[in-house]
Design an enzyme around this catalytic site. Sequence first.
Site, PDB file in Angstrom:
ATOM      1  N   ASP A   1      -1.377  -0.260   6.251  1.00  0.00           N
ATOM      2  CA  ASP A   1      -1.673   0.352   7.549  1.00  0.00           C
ATOM      3  C   ASP A   1      -3.147   0.303   7.894  1.00  0.00           C
ATOM      4  OD1 ASP A   1      -3.028   3.411   7.106  1.00  0.00           O
ATOM      5  OD2 ASP A   1      -2.073   2.483   5.381  1.00  0.00           O
TER       6      ASP A   1
ATOM      7  N   ASP B   1      -0.194   5.115   0.718  1.00  0.00           N
ATOM      8  CA  ASP B   1      -0.449   6.165   1.709  1.00  0.00           C
ATOM      9  C   ASP B   1      -0.373   5.626   3.128  1.00  0.00           C
ATOM     10  OD1 ASP B   1      -0.864   7.679  -0.497  1.00  0.00           O
ATOM     11  OD2 ASP B   1      -2.993   8.044  -0.170  1.00  0.00           O
TER      12      ASP B   1
ATOM     13  N   ASP C   1       0.862  -1.170   0.000  1.00  0.00           N
ATOM     14  CA  ASP C   1       0.000   0.000   0.000  1.00  0.00           C
ATOM     15  C   ASP C   1       0.907   1.231   0.000  1.00  0.00           C
ATOM     16  OD1 ASP C   1      -2.347   1.694   0.511  1.00  0.00           O
ATOM     17  OD2 ASP C   1      -1.611   1.803   2.570  1.00  0.00           O
TER      18      ASP C   1
END
Length: 248
Positions: A192, A21, A19
């Site tokens: 996250d 961001d 991922d």
Amino acid sequence: MTEDAATPAKALPVAAFFDVDKTLVNGASLLFLARAARSLGIVSWRDLVRFGVKSASFRRHGERLSVLDEVRDRGMQLLAGQRADRLHALAEQVVSTMQPRIWPETKALLQAHLDAGHEVHLISATPDFLAEELARSLGATGGIGSGLEIEDGVFTGRFTSGTMHGPEKARAAETLMAAHGLDPADCYAYSDSSNDLPLLSAVGTAVAVNPDRGLAKHASEAGWRVLHLDPASIRAERKRVKAAARPH
């Protein structure tokens, strides 16, 4: 020495999905994009402020599809009519500003996968041209983002599919693994956000990076590895970049 012993071992067919961001980059890639577009006169100060407000909400509360869709759709309206080659030039500018905000620890993990001969794919809700440019800058195998519709070399303002988010990421990863003959059990994913649980659950090794509350809970229950990143490492990295840029 036998012929088999003399033959170098081949890298396992493995892919790692990262991922972007808050996992790879400390911030929201759409805000970096908006700032760069503002510098080229594509985005107004008013729109930049709106992007900033949404980015602040994103950083405080984590990804929400409604926020991502709102920011994405407004941003793409503003970029409609831009030539594809200008978008790629814009992506280069965006990535240069993102580099000092890349988590050194996650970047090191990405490089470790590359060094082991693994495929590495960034996978993000950010537009595909930006995901691809960021991947290229890091030497990654590829970048998977929300697909832009290009007609006659010009962006129409529409996407070719839904936001690369949640189940969409898992579907994209599963499609890629199947096309490349990869066993999901041998593959990795890093994120996250609890919104990426479908992606994390689609591979054999899931790693929660600075996880939000929902992901932290799930990771604990599932026995997944958790990687906590210290913002001090970003500050140190930004200082190193600034120092390297100064004339000697």
